[in-house]
Structures are given as C-alpha cells and as structure tokens.
Design an enzyme around this catalytic site. Sequence first.
Site, mmCIF file in Angstrom:
data_model
loop_
_atom_site.group_PDB
_atom_site.id
_atom_site.type_symbol
_atom_site.label_atom_id
_atom_site.label_comp_id
_atom_site.label_asym_id
_atom_site.label_seq_id
_atom_site.Cartn_x
_atom_site.Cartn_y
_atom_site.Cartn_z
ATOM 1 N N PRO A 24 0.844 -1.207 0.000
ATOM 2 C CA PRO A 24 0.000 0.000 0.000
ATOM 3 C C PRO A 24 0.877 1.253 0.000
ATOM 4 O O PRO A 24 1.316 1.725 1.044
ATOM 5 C CB PRO A 24 -0.799 -0.132 1.302
ATOM 6 C CG PRO A 24 0.063 -0.980 2.194
ATOM 7 C CD PRO A 24 0.818 -1.912 1.302
ATOM 8 N N ASP A 53 5.717 2.435 2.348
ATOM 9 C CA ASP A 53 4.881 1.260 2.584
ATOM 10 C C ASP A 53 4.060 1.554 3.837
ATOM 11 O O ASP A 53 4.604 1.594 4.943
ATOM 12 C CB ASP A 53 5.768 0.033 2.782
ATOM 13 C CG ASP A 53 4.976 -1.252 3.014
ATOM 14 O OD1 ASP A 53 3.755 -1.176 3.283
ATOM 15 O OD2 ASP A 53 5.583 -2.339 2.946
ATOM 16 N N HIS A 54 2.749 1.754 3.661
ATOM 17 C CA HIS A 54 1.918 2.188 4.780
ATOM 18 C C HIS A 54 1.791 1.122 5.872
ATOM 19 O O HIS A 54 1.356 1.412 6.991
ATOM 20 C CB HIS A 54 0.522 2.582 4.274
ATOM 21 C CG HIS A 54 -0.057 3.749 5.020
ATOM 22 N ND1 HIS A 54 0.170 3.963 6.355
ATOM 23 C CD2 HIS A 54 -0.843 4.770 4.607
ATOM 24 C CE1 HIS A 54 -0.470 5.054 6.743
ATOM 25 N NE2 HIS A 54 -1.090 5.573 5.700
ATOM 26 N N ARG A 55 2.160 -0.112 5.572
ATOM 27 C CA ARG A 55 2.144 -1.154 6.602
ATOM 28 C C ARG A 55 3.260 -0.933 7.613
ATOM 29 O O ARG A 55 3.173 -1.378 8.760
ATOM 30 C CB ARG A 55 2.309 -2.538 5.963
ATOM 31 C CG ARG A 55 1.218 -2.931 4.981
ATOM 32 C CD ARG A 55 1.582 -4.205 4.244
ATOM 33 N NE ARG A 55 2.834 -4.071 3.506
ATOM 34 C CZ ARG A 55 3.383 -5.051 2.792
ATOM 35 N NH1 ARG A 55 2.784 -6.240 2.717
ATOM 36 N NH2 ARG A 55 4.520 -4.867 2.148
#
Length: 435
Positions: free
Chosen positions: A231, A406-408
């Site tokens: 994401p 990376d939004h994680r």
Amino acid sequence: MAKIAEMTQLSPTMSEGKIVRWLKKSGDSVSPGEIIAEVETDKAVMEMEAFETGVILEILAQEGSLLPVGAPVAIIGKSGEDISALVETARKSIPSKKESAPSVGTVAAPSVSEKKAEARPQESISPSPQEIESEVSISASRKESKRHQGGLIKASPLAKNLALQNGIDLGEVVGSGPDGRILKRDILAFQETGGGKKGSSFVKPQDRKIELTGMRKTIATRLAHSTSTIPHFYLTLEIDAYPIDNLRNSINKDLKLEGQNKISVNDLILKACSLCLREVPEVNSSWREDHILQHGRVDIGVAVSIEGGLITPYVRDADRKSVVEISHEIKELASRARERKLKPGEYTDGTFTVSNLGMFGISSFTAVINEPEAAILAVGSLVEKAVIKDDNLVAGKTLTVTLSCDHRVVDGATGARFLSAFREFTEHPLRLLTG
C-alpha cells in the site's frame, strides 16, 4: 560416472540464463569451482562453475541458448565413457522454447548466413531509438527483393524526410550508401526519373515485436508485485537547494586542485538519507508478514539505468562513509553495472533506495518501492526560480523530492519526520561532512 551439469541459479532472482560464452570445450578437464561458462542472468553476466571433477564429454547448449535454471548444459565424466543414455535423457529434458532453441551436441560454429545476420544492425531485436528513426518498414509486397529481405530499409534521416514530403515509397528507391543505405542524392535521382508524386500515400511503418529479455521480465514481475501488494502513499517536499549546491561547488574546487573526481548533488543526497535513516530508523525497515524488521545497517541503493532495464547496486554502511567515499563507490558500482559485472551481493538485500531523474530535467516524480524495503526517495532536478527570503524576492534554487512509503511499516507522521530531517541536513549541509 558421467553426470549432467545444469544451468546454475547465479542470483536470487534468476529463473533462466543465456549462455554467453563457453570458457571450456569438449575434452577439457574441469574440477569443482572452475569457471566453465559465462551466463547472462536477469541482472548481469556471471561466471558459472563446475561442480564435478572430470572431462567435459559433451556440451549440450549452444552459445546464445536461453535456458531455465536446472536445464542440462553439459555432461562431465571420465574420458571414454559411454554417455549415449545421458545425452538422450538430456535431449528430453531440454525445454523447447523459441528464444532459447538449444540443441544437443557440441557448440557449432555459426553459419555464413548467421554471421551475415549478426552483421545487420537493422535486424537486431532491440534497436536503439536512433536506429528506429533511420529505418522504415516496407510492405510485404516488396519482400521478394533481395535488398529488402530483412523487411527494413536503411535510410538517412534527411532522405527519409525528403521521401515523406514527396510521397516516395522508399521500397522503390535503390540506395547508394553503405550496405544499400538510401541517401538524399538517391531520392533526388529517383525524382528525376519520374518516380514519386507529391501528395501520394506513403507506406505506414509496421509494428515491431520486441522480445523480452530476462532483465525486463524480472523488472516487470517485481514492479507488478510491489504495486499490487504494497500500500504505497507519497509525501512530497520542496527544499532550498542553494546551500547543498554551494557546498558541492566548494568541495569540487578543492577536489579539482587535488586531482580527484568531482562529487554530485546526488552523492550529498545519499549521505543525507543515510543520516536521516539513523534519526528515523522506522523508515529503515522491512515488512515481514508477522513482524517488522528494523535494520541495524544502512545500505542505500542507487537506481542505475543500463541497457535493457534498471538495476540497483547498494552502498553498504552508507552512514559510516564520507561523501567522497560514497561518490567513489557509486561511480564504481554504476560502471560495473553497465558492464553487467555486478555480483548478486552488490544489488540485493538493501534497506533503502534513492532514484534520481534530475539529470533528465524531471522536476518531480514518484517511484515504486523496491521490495522488501519500506521506502524509496524520488529526486528531481535543481530548479532555478524566484524565492522569498527574509521578505525579499531573490533568485534561488529548489529541489523537489517525493518519499514513497509502505503504509504497513511507515505512517504519515513517520514519513514526515524523515523528510523534515532530510530538509535539515540538505539546507544545513555542513552537517553532512561531520555526520
């Protein structure tokens, strides 16, 4: 007992390889660790070793063969052994692929027709943009002509434009240049004989099929996986580039006096990123499905454009190296990358990547994360424009960078802290020399 030597996996991402050159021939003795062939992988040309002691009894794949990892390439055993059964087994296991077209047996010398085909640059699978501009496809009706058997006609840009303006089919013109290349004088001579008519239709260039290289396949697979599983979100920042550009010019004056190579703004940016990753270690991390791995090392990759694609060699422990050391290392890695001589350990297992398109005049862009890293910094060009300083409008220089996250792993606030630290280091660049 004779054994089949197979195509070795020479890099973590390699799924197939092309035999570039055999360094050993049938009848040569080999031992484990000895180099027997050069193989082009998806990233570089690498050396393939023997794993058996004995004599090369049979070479099963010609130079130029594209084979999957594990495919048979040779038979190694004792001199005089009966290997007919092994040859038959190998013949059955060699995949039938249009692009590999391997054959069982010793490496054959290219035929006269093959040598001629290799000498015709207009028939290469991946022509350069200059070649594409200087070659015009002809219609199928002209293919019976020996001069046009390749399906392409070579013409100078001036001749091509003149033919286009006068509605002349280049397939009807005989070229007087090297290898039948059509020149301006040939078009003029053709017109004098009554050929061509202004306003008539011109043959439309045909579509061209370009075969995928191993590198391009790997790039496509990795980018598709990265964009579909990670994401991404993006943070863009415009910084005052005047201080960092001034520092670069000052350092380069001293380096010139010492007879050393100049440094670039990108070298300073790489150093700034390395110090930012120490201050904001959350960005120096990787997603591991059941946990996040925060790296203790700072290994920064530099995206390098090479023939056929892109590769990212890494500057290891960049935070511990000076700007000049980083500059020298980047130049050396980039040079070997373009020669396809990097080792797998030099372009894998990094922690962060910088992609710079500023040299192409690109002011800003977004980059795809180099999985499994958590972020990549896209760097644009230095832009000269009016800026406000101390309530006055003055000439200045700016630089736009975009952090893909990376939004994680990286939240918006974390990414913002990274860019804030980046601004501090680049707008007060003397810290880059002492960090």
